[in-house]
Design a protein around this motif. Structure first.
Motif, PDB file in Angstrom:
ATOM      1  N   LEU A  84      45.655  43.886  40.319  1.00 15.31           N
ATOM      2  CA  LEU A  84      45.944  45.003  39.419  1.00 15.31           C
ATOM      3  C   LEU A  84      47.266  45.589  39.653  1.00 15.31           C
ATOM      4  CD1 LEU A  84      42.427  46.701  39.070  1.00 15.31           C
ATOM      5  CD2 LEU A  84      43.471  45.038  37.296  1.00 15.31           C
ATOM      6  N   GLU A 138      42.374  37.260  26.369  1.00 15.79           N
ATOM      7  CA  GLU A 138      41.756  38.195  27.060  1.00 15.79           C
ATOM      8  C   GLU A 138      41.602  37.895  28.365  1.00 15.79           C
ATOM      9  OE1 GLU A 138      38.949  41.222  25.095  1.00 15.79           O
ATOM     10  OE2 GLU A 138      37.919  39.079  24.454  1.00 15.79           O
ATOM     11  N   THR A 191      37.329  42.086  31.768  1.00 18.18           N
ATOM     12  CA  THR A 191      38.772  42.019  31.249  1.00 18.18           C
ATOM     13  C   THR A 191      39.850  43.002  32.246  1.00 18.18           C
ATOM     14  OG1 THR A 191      38.404  44.028  29.873  1.00 18.18           O
ATOM     15  CG2 THR A 191      38.094  41.590  28.901  1.00 18.18           C
ATOM     16  N   LEU A 192      41.064  42.664  32.183  1.00 19.65           N
ATOM     17  CA  LEU A 192      41.708  43.808  33.073  1.00 19.65           C
ATOM     18  C   LEU A 192      41.681  45.251  32.585  1.00 19.65           C
ATOM     19  CD1 LEU A 192      45.165  41.856  32.757  1.00 19.65           C
ATOM     20  CD2 LEU A 192      43.847  42.443  34.778  1.00 19.65           C
ATOM     21  N   PRO A 193      41.439  45.518  31.328  1.00 19.42           N
ATOM     22  CA  PRO A 193      41.256  47.132  31.109  1.00 19.42           C
ATOM     23  C   PRO A 193      39.797  47.784  31.966  1.00 19.42           C
ATOM     24  CG  PRO A 193      42.009  46.037  29.087  1.00 19.42           C
ATOM     25  CD  PRO A 193      41.838  44.862  30.142  1.00 19.42           C
ATOM     26  N   GLU A 194      38.858  46.639  31.809  1.00 15.40           N
ATOM     27  CA  GLU A 194      37.498  46.931  32.652  1.00 15.40           C
ATOM     28  C   GLU A 194      38.007  47.229  34.015  1.00 15.40           C
ATOM     29  OE1 GLU A 194      32.903  45.738  32.963  1.00 15.40           O
ATOM     30  OE2 GLU A 194      34.131  44.896  31.615  1.00 15.40           O
ATOM     31  N   ARG A 196      40.760  47.847  35.657  1.00 19.59           N
ATOM     32  CA  ARG A 196      41.486  48.976  35.839  1.00 19.59           C
ATOM     33  C   ARG A 196      41.007  50.376  35.677  1.00 19.59           C
ATOM     34  NH1 ARG A 196      45.845  46.218  32.777  1.00 19.59           N
ATOM     35  NH2 ARG A 196      47.425  45.099  34.380  1.00 19.59           N
ATOM     36  N   ALA A 197      39.871  50.178  34.767  1.00 20.72           N
ATOM     37  CA  ALA A 197      38.881  51.504  34.502  1.00 20.72           C
ATOM     38  C   ALA A 197      37.777  51.753  35.613  1.00 20.72           C
ATOM     39  CB  ALA A 197      38.198  51.421  33.183  1.00 20.72           C
TER      40      ALA A 197
END
Length: 154
Positions: free
Chosen positions: A128, A59, A112-115, A117-118
């Motif tokens: 990113l 992660e 994390t990357l998804p957070e 990016r969101a």
């Protein structure tokens, strides 16, 4: 004051490793990219803010808040023939690779990357951007502030 995102593979040096080091400070060894080296050598200053980022792991994400703790100096691993980072072309009288010391101020939850990016305020964050593989990237003050807010969320 400048801000930076600095990537480290946890198997090499994790945020916990850094916290366990004397004064929670580690030399940022092994950078072998000229642009990243130039950031350390030419632009970083003591007390600049650092986002400690774990990469190449299950992660990836920002796991610590740190600061630049030294001026640049030659990376000793470039001269160590047993080191993965040995560089036969680099000479002690004219070192090719520099490093700075980084002091971890606090460990944070993994952002994390998804957070990242969101989070709309972070859409221009360099880590990113597609194709960005640099181990050290500058961080805009507005992105620094947004990430600190995320770090303080439970």
């Amino acid at each position: 004051m400048n801000y930076w995102l600095m990537k480290s593979e946890p198997a090499e040096c994790s945020v916990d490793d850094a916290l366990a080091a004397p004064n929670a400070t580690v030399p940022w060894v092994g950078v072998r990219n000229y642009q990243a080296r130039n950031y350390m050598r030419d632009t970083m200053r003591v007390d600049d803010g650092v986002l400690f980022y774990h990469s190449s792991c299950a992660e990836p994400g920002i796991v610590g808040i740190a600061r630049v703790a030294s001026t640049p100096y030659p990376d000793p691993t470039q001269f160590d023939q047993k080191s993965h980072y040995f560089d036969a072309a680099s000479k002690p009288e004219e070192p090719r690779w520099q490093l700075v010391d980084v002091q971890v101020l606090r460990k944070i939850r993994n952002i994390t990357l998804p957070e990242l990016r969101a989070t709309p305020q972070l859409e221009e964050l360099l880590v990113l951007k597609k194709g960005n593989r640099l181990s050290i990237t500058p961080v805009e003050p507005k992105h620094w502030k947004a990430i600190l807010k995320l770090a303080d969320k439970a």
